[in-house]
Scaffold this active site. Structure first.
Site, PDB file in Angstrom:
ATOM      1  N   SER A 172       0.863  -1.185   0.000  1.00 43.14           N
ATOM      2  CA  SER A 172       0.000   0.000   0.000  1.00 43.14           C
ATOM      3  C   SER A 172       0.893   1.226   0.000  1.00 43.14           C
ATOM      4  CB  SER A 172      -0.877   0.017   1.257  1.00 43.14           C
ATOM      5  OG  SER A 172      -1.456   1.298   1.429  1.00 43.14           O
ATOM      6  N   TYR A 185      -1.295  -0.120  10.249  1.00 43.97           N
ATOM      7  CA  TYR A 185      -1.455  -0.586   8.864  1.00 43.97           C
ATOM      8  C   TYR A 185      -0.248  -0.152   8.036  1.00 43.97           C
ATOM      9  CZ  TYR A 185      -3.542  -1.101   4.214  1.00 43.97           C
ATOM     10  OH  TYR A 185      -3.789  -1.455   2.906  1.00 43.97           O
TER      11      TYR A 185
HETATM   12  N1  LIG Z   1      -8.811  -0.875  -0.800  1.00 45.01           N
HETATM   13  C1  LIG Z   1      -7.743  -0.103  -0.686  1.00 45.01           C
HETATM   14  O1  LIG Z   1      -7.847   1.137  -0.695  1.00 45.01           O
HETATM   15  C2  LIG Z   1      -6.367  -0.715  -0.602  1.00 45.01           C
HETATM   16  C3  LIG Z   1      -5.278   0.127  -0.860  1.00 45.01           C
HETATM   17  C4  LIG Z   1      -3.989  -0.402  -0.794  1.00 45.01           C
HETATM   18  C5  LIG Z   1      -3.816  -1.731  -0.467  1.00 45.01           C
HETATM   19  N2  LIG Z   1      -4.905  -2.518  -0.214  1.00 45.01           N
HETATM   20  C6  LIG Z   1      -4.657  -3.915   0.140  1.00 45.01           C
HETATM   21  O2  LIG Z   1      -5.251  -4.742  -0.820  1.00 45.01           O
HETATM   22  C7  LIG Z   1      -5.537  -6.002  -0.233  1.00 45.01           C
HETATM   23  C8  LIG Z   1      -6.968  -6.381  -0.575  1.00 45.01           C
HETATM   24  O3  LIG Z   1      -7.834  -5.428   0.010  1.00 45.01           O
HETATM   25  P1  LIG Z   1      -9.214  -4.992  -0.670  1.00 45.01           P
HETATM   26  O4  LIG Z   1      -9.173  -3.548  -0.864  1.00 45.01           O
HETATM   27  O5  LIG Z   1      -9.520  -5.875  -1.798  1.00 45.01           O
HETATM   28  O6  LIG Z   1     -10.189  -5.261   0.567  1.00 45.01           O
HETATM   29  P2  LIG Z   1     -11.455  -6.231   0.748  1.00 45.01           P
HETATM   30  O7  LIG Z   1     -12.385  -6.053  -0.393  1.00 45.01           O
HETATM   31  O8  LIG Z   1     -11.928  -5.975   2.111  1.00 45.01           O
HETATM   32  O9  LIG Z   1     -10.813  -7.696   0.649  1.00 45.01           O
HETATM   33  C9  LIG Z   1     -10.026  -8.214   1.683  1.00 45.01           C
HETATM   34  C10 LIG Z   1      -9.813  -9.681   1.450  1.00 45.01           C
HETATM   35  O10 LIG Z   1      -9.000 -10.186   2.517  1.00 45.01           O
HETATM   36  C11 LIG Z   1      -9.628 -11.382   3.017  1.00 45.01           C
HETATM   37  N3  LIG Z   1      -9.385 -11.596   4.441  1.00 45.01           N
HETATM   38  C12 LIG Z   1      -9.626 -10.737   5.464  1.00 45.01           C
HETATM   39  N4  LIG Z   1      -9.334 -11.334   6.631  1.00 45.01           N
HETATM   40  C13 LIG Z   1      -8.917 -12.604   6.331  1.00 45.01           C
HETATM   41  C14 LIG Z   1      -8.498 -13.712   7.109  1.00 45.01           C
HETATM   42  N5  LIG Z   1      -8.438 -13.644   8.446  1.00 45.01           N
HETATM   43  N6  LIG Z   1      -8.142 -14.843   6.472  1.00 45.01           N
HETATM   44  C15 LIG Z   1      -8.209 -14.939   5.127  1.00 45.01           C
HETATM   45  N7  LIG Z   1      -8.596 -13.919   4.335  1.00 45.01           N
HETATM   46  C16 LIG Z   1      -8.963 -12.769   4.947  1.00 45.01           C
HETATM   47  C17 LIG Z   1     -11.101 -11.176   2.791  1.00 45.01           C
HETATM   48  O11 LIG Z   1     -11.722 -12.431   2.813  1.00 45.01           O
HETATM   49  P3  LIG Z   1     -13.241 -12.640   3.401  1.00 45.01           P
HETATM   50  O12 LIG Z   1     -14.068 -11.508   2.852  1.00 45.01           O
HETATM   51  O13 LIG Z   1     -13.643 -13.951   2.822  1.00 45.01           O
HETATM   52  O14 LIG Z   1     -13.132 -12.588   4.868  1.00 45.01           O
HETATM   53  C18 LIG Z   1     -11.110 -10.493   1.440  1.00 45.01           C
HETATM   54  O15 LIG Z   1     -11.079 -11.442   0.411  1.00 45.01           O
HETATM   55  C19 LIG Z   1      -5.278  -5.851   1.263  1.00 45.01           C
HETATM   56  O16 LIG Z   1      -4.004  -6.387   1.554  1.00 45.01           O
HETATM   57  C20 LIG Z   1      -5.253  -4.351   1.457  1.00 45.01           C
HETATM   58  O17 LIG Z   1      -4.435  -3.975   2.534  1.00 45.01           O
HETATM   59  C21 LIG Z   1      -6.175  -2.045  -0.280  1.00 45.01           C
END
Ligand SMILES: NC(=O)c1ccc[n+]([C@@H]2O[C@H](COP(=O)([O-])OP(=O)(O)OC[C@H]3O[C@@H](n4cnc5c(N)ncnc54)[C@H](OP(=O)(O)O)[C@@H]3O)[C@@H](O)[C@H]2O)c1
Length: 286
Positions: A172, A185
């Site tokens: 990130s 984070y």
């Molecule tokens: N959205 C942003 O602005 C952003 C920016 C930079 C980086 N990121 C990074 O991108 C990645 C994906 O995030 P996203 O934005 O796609 O968020 P998201 O839509 O909330 O997806 C998060 C994913 O992580 C899984 N997860 C959460 N807790 C878990 C656990 N205990 N065991 C296994 N899986 C788990 C969730 O699975 P379940 O739903 O099945 O629990 C879901 O598939 C993350 O690493 C986040 O830090 C996001």
């Protein structure tokens, strides 16, 4: 205390947010959405595949003709991601004891090889650090950093033995610059970034590469889950599909890192070169 296959020990925190019980992917839990992998197809294991960036990335790889192993906790959403593909579902709680090791074992049992690991599972937490519950410190660090490292540790030997493969870590921009009220984070993602750099050096000559994908804000459930919406005017929210496209491109080209959007390389560079100027700009423009 859990002893991992890697010989390390750790105490994974319980997932207080979901009250989820440890879930190990078993043969019975693995659900196929089509025929077994017709040999020869490259295989990608994607965590976080039930939502957002992971789901979009899985769909991009499926469109590119890859065989997919999809992991997340929410089986219904995993099924949605897998619809119309031959993906194998490996539901797993990566915050559970041995979650990463059991997932890697289940994945390798399914296909015998993993060409690309996309470590997309992650959570956020926003608010003043002084008010952050200790359990949430552990939860964020464990899932975003420790569990990812344990999963890479488990998958890597098979890639090195095959003489090919790529680990894609979803970092990130917070990990490049440190974002106010996202201190833990930011720390977790900074840890991933430095881990990627170190591991890349270690793996030189093995045929295995490491890609760090660095998104700015992306329109996913991430913000709702952490309990605080994205409230800045910029950077603008990117779509999960655009991040997936960048992951696909980075893997295709064997890139070491990829920023979404690309101009987000700038803040980190300014901070690295002239931290004083960076802080002055930050104080002025927020
Ligand atoms: N959205 C942003 O602005 C952003 C920016 C930079 C980086 N990121 C990074 O991108 C990645 C994906 O995030 P996203 O934005 O796609 O968020 P998201 O839509 O909330 O997806 C998060 C994913 O992580 C899984 N997860 C959460 N807790 C878990 C656990 N205990 N065991 C296994 N899986 C788990 C969730 O699975 P379940 O739903 O099945 O629990 C879901 O598939 C993350 O690493 C986040 O830090 C996001």
């Amino acid at each position: 205390m859990t002893h991992t296959g890697s010989g390390s020990t750790y105490d994974p925190p319980a997932d207080s947010a979901r009250g989820a019980r440890p879930t190990a992917p078993t043969a019975a839990a693995a659900r196929r959405h089509g025929p077994p992998p017709s040999t020869g197809l490259p295989v990608a294991l994607v965590t976080g595949a039930s939502s957002g960036i992971g789901a979009a990335t899985a769909r991009r790889f499926a469109a590119g003709g890859w065989h997919l192993l999809l992991s997340g906790r929410d089986r219904r959403r995993l099924e949605e991601t897998a619809a119309g593909t031959s993906a194998v579902l490996l539901p797993a709680d990566l915050a559970a004891p041995e979650g990463a090791r059991l997932l890697a074992q289940a994945a390798l049992r399914q296909t015998g090889r993993i060409d690309v690991l996309v470590a997309g599972a992650g959570i956020g937490w926003a608010g003043p650090f002084q008010t952050m519950p200790h359990t949430d410190i552990d939860r964020v660090l464990f899932l975003d950093l420790n569990a990812t490292l344990h999963l890479v540790r488990e998958v890597l030997p098979s890639m090195v033995a095959a003489g090919r493969g790529r680990v894609v870590l979803v970092g990130s921009v917070a990990g490049c610059v440190g974002v106010r009220e996202e201190a833990v984070y930011s720390a977790a993602k900074a840890g991933l970034a430095v881990f990627a750099e170190a591991l890349r050096q270690e793996l030189r000559g093995t045929g295995v590469g490491v890609t760090l994908v660095v998104p700015g804000p992306v329109e996913t459930r991430f913000f709702a889950r952490r309990g605080r919406p994205y409230d800045r005017s910029r950077p603008r929210l990117a779509s999960p599909g655009s991040v997936a496209g960048v992951v696909w491109d980075a893997v295709s080209r064997g890139r070491d890192d990829a920023y979404v959007p690309t101009w987000l390389t700038l803040p980190g560079r300014v901070r690295g070169l002239t931290p004083g100027l960076y802080r002055r700009l930050l104080n002025r423009f927020g």
